[in-house]
Design a protein around this motif. Structure first.
Motif, PDB file in Angstrom:
ATOM      1  N   GLU A  86       0.816  -1.200   0.000  1.00 25.17           N
ATOM      2  CA  GLU A  86       0.000   0.000   0.000  1.00 25.17           C
ATOM      3  C   GLU A  86       0.860   1.265   0.000  1.00 25.17           C
ATOM      4  OE1 GLU A  86      -3.110  -0.022  -0.667  1.00 25.17           O
ATOM      5  OE2 GLU A  86      -2.956  -2.208  -0.715  1.00 25.17           O
ATOM      6  N   ALA A  89       2.055   1.609  -3.481  1.00 23.00           N
ATOM      7  CA  ALA A  89       0.934   2.018  -4.334  1.00 23.00           C
ATOM      8  C   ALA A  89       0.617   3.502  -4.174  1.00 23.00           C
ATOM      9  CB  ALA A  89      -0.297   1.177  -4.013  1.00 23.00           C
ATOM     10  N   ALA A  90       0.792   4.019  -2.970  1.00 23.46           N
ATOM     11  CA  ALA A  90       0.519   5.438  -2.739  1.00 23.46           C
ATOM     12  C   ALA A  90       1.486   6.321  -3.510  1.00 23.46           C
ATOM     13  CB  ALA A  90       0.604   5.737  -1.240  1.00 23.46           C
ATOM     14  N   ASP A  93       0.584   6.569  -8.002  1.00 27.09           N
ATOM     15  CA  ASP A  93      -0.849   6.844  -8.153  1.00 27.09           C
ATOM     16  C   ASP A  93      -1.196   7.427  -9.513  1.00 27.09           C
ATOM     17  OD1 ASP A  93       0.200   9.367  -7.962  1.00 27.09           O
ATOM     18  OD2 ASP A  93      -0.924   9.951  -6.159  1.00 27.09           O
ATOM     19  N   ARG A 107       1.154  -5.877  -7.783  1.00 27.05           N
ATOM     20  CA  ARG A 107       0.683  -5.961  -6.399  1.00 27.05           C
ATOM     21  C   ARG A 107       0.938  -7.353  -5.814  1.00 27.05           C
ATOM     22  NH1 ARG A 107      -2.700  -2.715  -3.639  1.00 27.05           N
ATOM     23  NH2 ARG A 107      -3.264  -0.695  -4.550  1.00 27.05           N
ATOM     24  N   ASP A 111       3.507  -8.232  -2.842  1.00 27.17           N
ATOM     25  CA  ASP A 111       2.912  -8.793  -1.633  1.00 27.17           C
ATOM     26  C   ASP A 111       3.621 -10.083  -1.224  1.00 27.17           C
ATOM     27  OD1 ASP A 111       0.918  -8.753   0.446  1.00 27.17           O
ATOM     28  OD2 ASP A 111      -0.018 -10.456  -0.578  1.00 27.17           O
TER      29      ASP A 111
END
Length: 437
Positions: A86, A89-90, A93, A107, A111
């Protein structure tokens, strides 16, 4: 620049490094010139991320399923920076100057981020073709040795005892919180900032006045183990910019005569200013003249006279990968073969300067047997008058610290191997030989 913009810049720079096969420092410098809006903090953060990506290139590519510039930088954020999916991902964007959003595959890869099934060269972040050579040295521990080489290198200083004591240097640099070295009694270590940036030591009065020099603790140990005799005659045959020359001069307490030579005038150029700053009055620089074989004539008067000849041999630099992570990916088998040939020639040339009873110190910043123990074995076969000095004897130059160093390092009959994993220094091989006749 925003953190997301810095991330985009790192991906851009990595792309240039991979396609152009140029040194990272050159690519980063060119990027800075063409992006004048980027401040010093932006450039430092960009450089830190790029170098971390180069350090973790194999493992980052493994978890991401490929070695594209984007994959390497994202994988580095996960492995080296510890960011979760996350957080990454931020940063991705898709906003202005930010990287495109993560795909579902990215992702999933971020992960999982597992190296459990990765081969040793991936877990150790080194080229596949070097695996056999590293396995012959470290066996099953080669991946762990490689992982230590993929960490950031610390900032080490050597206190120049020609200008003052360790306590004096520690006091003058107290605002940088220096701590004593683990092995060298002359070493001070300064912590890096969170982004890996070192403080500007070269503008400190202690440096400008010659009280301290920037030198890895392993390099300091190599000079100490060589044990230059006070009042003796010493030749530093591959002096380069003078790092070990200055260490030898201080260990000799400015007495005797120390000759510094290098067959490359460009490498030798910085030594003159450094010798003056250090107050090393017993150093005589011998600069090469002419071409080919004639270049060695400036040393003819030293033949058979030296108590110690130090050969800090040109090598692949595998022991310095923490400081030059891009070099390991640009290295090719042909370069290793060329270095091995060059080292043998230098050792043969060095032998003629050592007097009976004198010593020859052979040093590399390599971890490979081809450049280390194999060279010593071949040399003593060609020159039976020379006998290797056992490491158990050599470490006595360090006193009690030497006993602990011997236990920590990798000991071979031909010499001692220091590594980041074992001794928390750069990788150095140190071998000593005595001429018995």
């Amino acid at each position: 620049m925003t953190p997301a913009a810095r991330l985009s810049a790192a991906i851009e720079v990595m792309g240039s490094i991979l396609t152009e096969r140029r040194p990272a420092a050159d690519v980063l410098r060119d990027w800075g010139r063409s992006h004048r809006f980027a401040g010093s903090g932006d450039r430092a953060a960009l450089s830190s991320l790029v170098y971390d990506a180069l350090r973790r290139r194999a493992s980052a590519g493994w978890i991401m399923g490929g070695e594209t510039p984007r994959a390497l930088v994202l994988g580095t954020l996960r492995l080296a920076r510890g960011l979760d999916v996350e957080a990454i991902a931020a940063l991705c964007d898709g906003a202005r100057f930010a990287p495109e959003p993560l795909s579902e595959d990215e992702r999933a890869q971020l992960d999982a981020a597992s190296l459990d099934d990765a081969p040793a060269h991936v877990r150790g972040d080194y080229p596949d073709w070097l695996d056999a050579s590293l396995a012959s040295v470290f066996g099953e521990a080669r991946a762990e040795e490689g992982m230590a080489l993929a960490e950031r290198a610390p900032l080490d200083l050597r206190v120049n005892t020609l200008k003052g004591a360790v306590d004096k240097a520690t006091q003058q640099l107290s605002h940088l919180d220096p701590v004593p070295g683990q092995w060298s009694p002359l070493a001070l270590r300064i912590a890096l900032s969170a982004d890996g940036k070192a403080p500007p030591v070269t503008v400190e009065p202690a440096y400008l006045k010659g009280l301290v020099e920037v030198q890895d603790e392993g390099s300091q140990l190599a000079a100490i183990l060589a044990a230059p005799p006070r009042g003796g005659q010493v030749l530093d045959l591959c002096a380069g910019g003078g790092g070990k020359t200055l260490a030898l001069a201080a260990l000799m307490d400015g007495a005797g005569q120390l000759y510094a030579y290098d067959d490359d005038l460009r490498r030798l150029a910085p030594i003159h200013e450094r010798v003056q700053r250090a107050g090393a009055h017993n150093v005589q620089v011998r600069s090469p003249r002419g071409k080919g074989a004639a270049r060695a004539e400036v040393l003819d008067d030293l033949e058979g006279r030296m108590d110690l000849v130090l050969v800090d041999a040109p090598c692949t630099g595998t022991g310095t990968w923490r400081r030059n992570p891009d070099a390991k990916w640009r290295m090719r088998p042909g370069a290793l073969a060329e270095r091995v040939k060059e080292q043998a020639e230098i050792l043969d040339a060095a032998a003629r300067f050592v007097k009976p009873g004198g010593r020859l110190a052979y040093i590399t910043c390599s971890l490979l047997d081809e450049e280390n123990v194999d060279q010593i074995r071949a040399f003593v076969t060609r020159h039976p008058a020379f006998r290797p000095i056992p490491p158990a004897e050599a470490v006595l130059a360090l006193g009690e610290r030497g006993i602990a160093l011997r236990e920590a390092a990798l000991e071979r009959p031909e010499g001692l191997l220091l590594t980041p994993r074992r001794t928390h220094t750069d990788g150095f091989f140190v071998a000593l030989m005595v001429r018995e006749a």
